[in-house]
Scaffold this active site. Structure first.
Site, PDB file in Angstrom:
ATOM      1  N   HIS A 250       1.434   3.028  -7.054  1.00 34.29           N
ATOM      2  CA  HIS A 250       1.005   3.043  -8.458  1.00 34.29           C
ATOM      3  C   HIS A 250       2.073   3.715  -9.306  1.00 34.29           C
ATOM      4  CE1 HIS A 250      -1.598   3.613 -11.955  1.00 34.29           C
ATOM      5  NE2 HIS A 250      -2.349   2.675 -11.414  1.00 34.29           N
TER       6      HIS A 250
ATOM      7  N   ASP B  53      -7.201  -1.454  -6.285  1.00 33.78           N
ATOM      8  CA  ASP B  53      -7.354  -2.833  -5.827  1.00 33.78           C
ATOM      9  C   ASP B  53      -7.538  -2.949  -4.316  1.00 33.78           C
ATOM     10  OD1 ASP B  53      -7.090  -4.083  -8.338  1.00 33.78           O
ATOM     11  OD2 ASP B  53      -4.967  -3.558  -8.308  1.00 33.78           O
TER      12      ASP B  53
HETATM   13  C1  LIG Z   1       2.082  -0.807  -8.430  1.00 34.15           C
HETATM   14  C2  LIG Z   1       3.590  -0.961  -8.326  1.00 34.15           C
HETATM   15  C3  LIG Z   1       3.982  -2.257  -9.041  1.00 34.15           C
HETATM   16  C4  LIG Z   1       4.245   0.254  -9.002  1.00 34.15           C
HETATM   17  O1  LIG Z   1       5.562  -0.069  -9.250  1.00 34.15           O
HETATM   18  P1  LIG Z   1       6.665   0.973  -9.790  1.00 34.15           P
HETATM   19  O2  LIG Z   1       6.070   2.182 -10.352  1.00 34.15           O
HETATM   20  O3  LIG Z   1       7.579   0.173 -10.648  1.00 34.15           O
HETATM   21  O4  LIG Z   1       7.364   1.407  -8.441  1.00 34.15           O
HETATM   22  P2  LIG Z   1       8.566   0.671  -7.717  1.00 34.15           P
HETATM   23  O5  LIG Z   1       8.285  -0.806  -7.607  1.00 34.15           O
HETATM   24  O6  LIG Z   1       9.826   1.084  -8.378  1.00 34.15           O
HETATM   25  O7  LIG Z   1       8.421   1.303  -6.273  1.00 34.15           O
HETATM   26  C5  LIG Z   1       8.928   2.595  -5.945  1.00 34.15           C
HETATM   27  C6  LIG Z   1       9.361   2.585  -4.494  1.00 34.15           C
HETATM   28  O8  LIG Z   1       8.209   2.445  -3.648  1.00 34.15           O
HETATM   29  C7  LIG Z   1       8.262   1.233  -2.899  1.00 34.15           C
HETATM   30  N1  LIG Z   1       6.917   0.618  -2.968  1.00 34.15           N
HETATM   31  C8  LIG Z   1       6.099   0.618  -4.046  1.00 34.15           C
HETATM   32  N2  LIG Z   1       4.937   0.013  -3.744  1.00 34.15           N
HETATM   33  C9  LIG Z   1       5.047  -0.376  -2.448  1.00 34.15           C
HETATM   34  C10 LIG Z   1       4.170  -1.054  -1.573  1.00 34.15           C
HETATM   35  N3  LIG Z   1       2.962  -1.448  -1.996  1.00 34.15           N
HETATM   36  N4  LIG Z   1       4.561  -1.311  -0.327  1.00 34.15           N
HETATM   37  C11 LIG Z   1       5.783  -0.915   0.096  1.00 34.15           C
HETATM   38  N5  LIG Z   1       6.668  -0.259  -0.696  1.00 34.15           N
HETATM   39  C12 LIG Z   1       6.300   0.001  -1.955  1.00 34.15           C
HETATM   40  C13 LIG Z   1       9.306   0.374  -3.588  1.00 34.15           C
HETATM   41  O9  LIG Z   1       9.895  -0.527  -2.688  1.00 34.15           O
HETATM   42  C14 LIG Z   1      10.255   1.414  -4.113  1.00 34.15           C
HETATM   43  O10 LIG Z   1      11.067   1.831  -3.053  1.00 34.15           O
HETATM   44  P3  LIG Z   1      12.643   2.240  -3.362  1.00 34.15           P
HETATM   45  O11 LIG Z   1      12.557   3.450  -4.251  1.00 34.15           O
HETATM   46  O12 LIG Z   1      13.224   2.491  -2.020  1.00 34.15           O
HETATM   47  O13 LIG Z   1      13.248   1.048  -4.072  1.00 34.15           O
HETATM   48  C15 LIG Z   1       4.040  -1.010  -6.842  1.00 34.15           C
HETATM   49  O14 LIG Z   1       3.610   0.150  -6.166  1.00 34.15           O
HETATM   50  C16 LIG Z   1       3.508  -2.256  -6.121  1.00 34.15           C
HETATM   51  O15 LIG Z   1       4.147  -3.318  -6.187  1.00 34.15           O
HETATM   52  N6  LIG Z   1       2.340  -2.136  -5.406  1.00 34.15           N
HETATM   53  C17 LIG Z   1       1.726  -3.295  -4.798  1.00 34.15           C
HETATM   54  C18 LIG Z   1       0.972  -4.098  -5.857  1.00 34.15           C
HETATM   55  C19 LIG Z   1      -0.259  -3.392  -6.349  1.00 34.15           C
HETATM   56  O16 LIG Z   1      -1.056  -2.902  -5.573  1.00 34.15           O
HETATM   57  N7  LIG Z   1      -0.463  -3.402  -7.676  1.00 34.15           N
HETATM   58  C20 LIG Z   1      -1.654  -2.854  -8.303  1.00 34.15           C
HETATM   59  C21 LIG Z   1      -1.380  -1.587  -9.028  1.00 34.15           C
HETATM   60  S1  LIG Z   1      -2.882  -0.847  -9.589  1.00 34.15           S
END
Ligand SMILES: CC(C)(COP(=O)(O)OP(=O)(O)OC[C@H]1O[C@@H](n2cnc3c(N)ncnc32)[C@H](O)[C@@H]1OP(=O)(O)O)[C@@H](O)C(=O)NCCC(=O)NCCS
Length: 380
Positions: free
Chosen positions: A261, A317
């Protein structure tokens, strides 16, 4: 010297809001002063809607009035039902919802009126109508006639009734009601921001809600509940969790949907509540497999240094997917259900935006070329 762009606008504060507080480091969520745990245990969805639209809890008469007004306003214009019947049955339900809500504006007498009174009426109407559109669509795509909402039911009960035509089952409607309470509002999330940006131009509430629906659709936001369930279905059996995690996450480049998140760097408090609900529903339904898969995968992630270092926990979720699947909702209806709840938060933010509006228009650093010479098209 230009400021460095903040990718994903992380940490940028864009508004003052009284609707909700999301404390990511402690894993706390508060609507209008009430902790989410208190609301999940005690409040109905209609009570939460009143709270978010009026900044206080309703008395008994006000609550009954709101419940019955939402149920009455949930009726769709005949022209809109005819339109729904003309959409391709294979359409993505979120694409359907985005289109139907946009179309509904053209049948709404208040659509171009941005006064606070009209916006309150539209918030109530949209909350009712979005539920009816979702239920009607699920029937239409299965070759059945849509069912009109009943005036004596709550929104959650009406959803179940309009889906099945049967007297609403108490377990399913209670599960939906608590889901709607938990999902109603969540700070400056991407879809709420999109709604506020849209109305800040002086556009109207329906346009703001359509922006919200389009934004919620993505798998990084509301689409994650369906993606999480599809992932559990792909894993298929609890004993497959470990090899699946190794192949797809440790050795592959996939993400665990429903984990991580932008704000929560501790357990999402909604996930904690939904985990309990999912467990209880799994036990009472006699089908614990999906809960076991989810739990085992979450435990594998929680024990893994990659997830620990990045503070990645299950979000709302993750276990909501199990709750909704256990009450037999189609997986592609999970995200529309999220929209059924979040329309309350979007509309509360839209009303707040109109009350103290200024065009939302950030800046960008131009990093493209300069001073290029024009070449006529036949010489390129
Ligand atoms: C929610 C989400 C989009 C947040 O994104 P964000 O704040 O932009 O964070 P980032 O995408 O930059 O992720 C940060 C790090 O954690 C990792 N990461 C984040 N969510 C992850 C997941 N669900 N599984 C594996 N790795 C994950 C990323 O690869 C990144 O690693 P890095 O720093 O080595 O590149 C992201 O956690 C995600 O894609 N989760 C899965 C989808 C989801 O459940 N969405 C609903 C949110 S309520």
């Amino acid at each position: 010297m230009a400021e460095v762009a903040k990718k994903g606008l992380e940490g940028i504060v864009v508004a003052e809001s009284k609707t909700s507080l999301v404390n990511g480091s402690e894993g706390k969520l508060v609507y209008e002063g009430y902790p989410i745990e208190t609301l999940a245990e005690n409040a109905s969805f209609e009570e939460v809607a009143f709270l978010l639209w009026n900044e206080r809890l309703p008395n008994k008469a006000e609550l009954e009035n709101l419940r019955s007004t939402i149920a009455t306003e949930a009726t769709l214009p005949a022209e809109l039902i005819a339109q729904l019947k003309s959409y391709p049955v294979k359409a993505d339900p979120m694409a359907m919802l985005r289109t139907a809500v946009s179309a509904s504006a053209m049948y709404d007498k208040d659509s171009e009126d941005n006064s606070v009174e009209a916006n309150r009426r539209k918030a109530i109407r949209l909350t009712g109508q979005i539920t009816t559109i979702c239920a009607a669509w699920d029937r239409i795509r299965n070759g059945k006639e849509p069912i009109a909402p009943r005036k004596d039911l709550t929104l959650a009960q009406n959803f179940i009734y309009m889906l099945s035509g049967d007297e609403p089952d108490a377990t399913a409607s209670e599960a939906i009601d608590v889901y709607l309470v938990l999902l109603a509002e969540h700070g400056m999330n991407a879809s709420t921001f999109a709604s506020r940006v849209t109305v800040a131009t002086g556009s109207d509430m329906h346009s703001g809600i359509v922006s919200g629906i389009g934004t919620l659709k993505g798998p990084s936001h509301g689409g994650a509940n369906a993606e999480a369930m599809n992932m559990f279905l792909e894993i298929a059996e609890p004993e497959n969790v470990e090899p699946w995690f190794k192949k797809n996450i440790k050795e592959g480049d996939r993400r665990i949907m429903g984990i991580g998140h932008r704000i929560y760097k501790a357990l999402d408090p909604r996930a904690a509540i939904l985990e309990e609900k999912a467990k209880a529903l799994a036990e009472s339904s006699g089908n614990e497999k999906w809960f076991q898969i989810a739990k085992k995968l979450a435990d594998a992630a929680r024990a893994d240094s990659y997830f620990i270092e990045r503070k990645l926990f299950p979000n709302v979720d993750y276990y909501s997917a199990i709750v909704l699947y256990t009450i037999h909702l189609d997986v592609d209806m999970f995200t529309p259900l999220f929209a059924m709840a979040r329309v309350v938060g979007w509309s509360a933010h839209i009303i707040e935006q109109f009350a103290n509006n200024r065009l939302i228009r950030p800046d960008v650093n131009y990093v493209g070329p300069m001073g290029l010479q024009w070449t006529p098209v036949d010489q390129r």
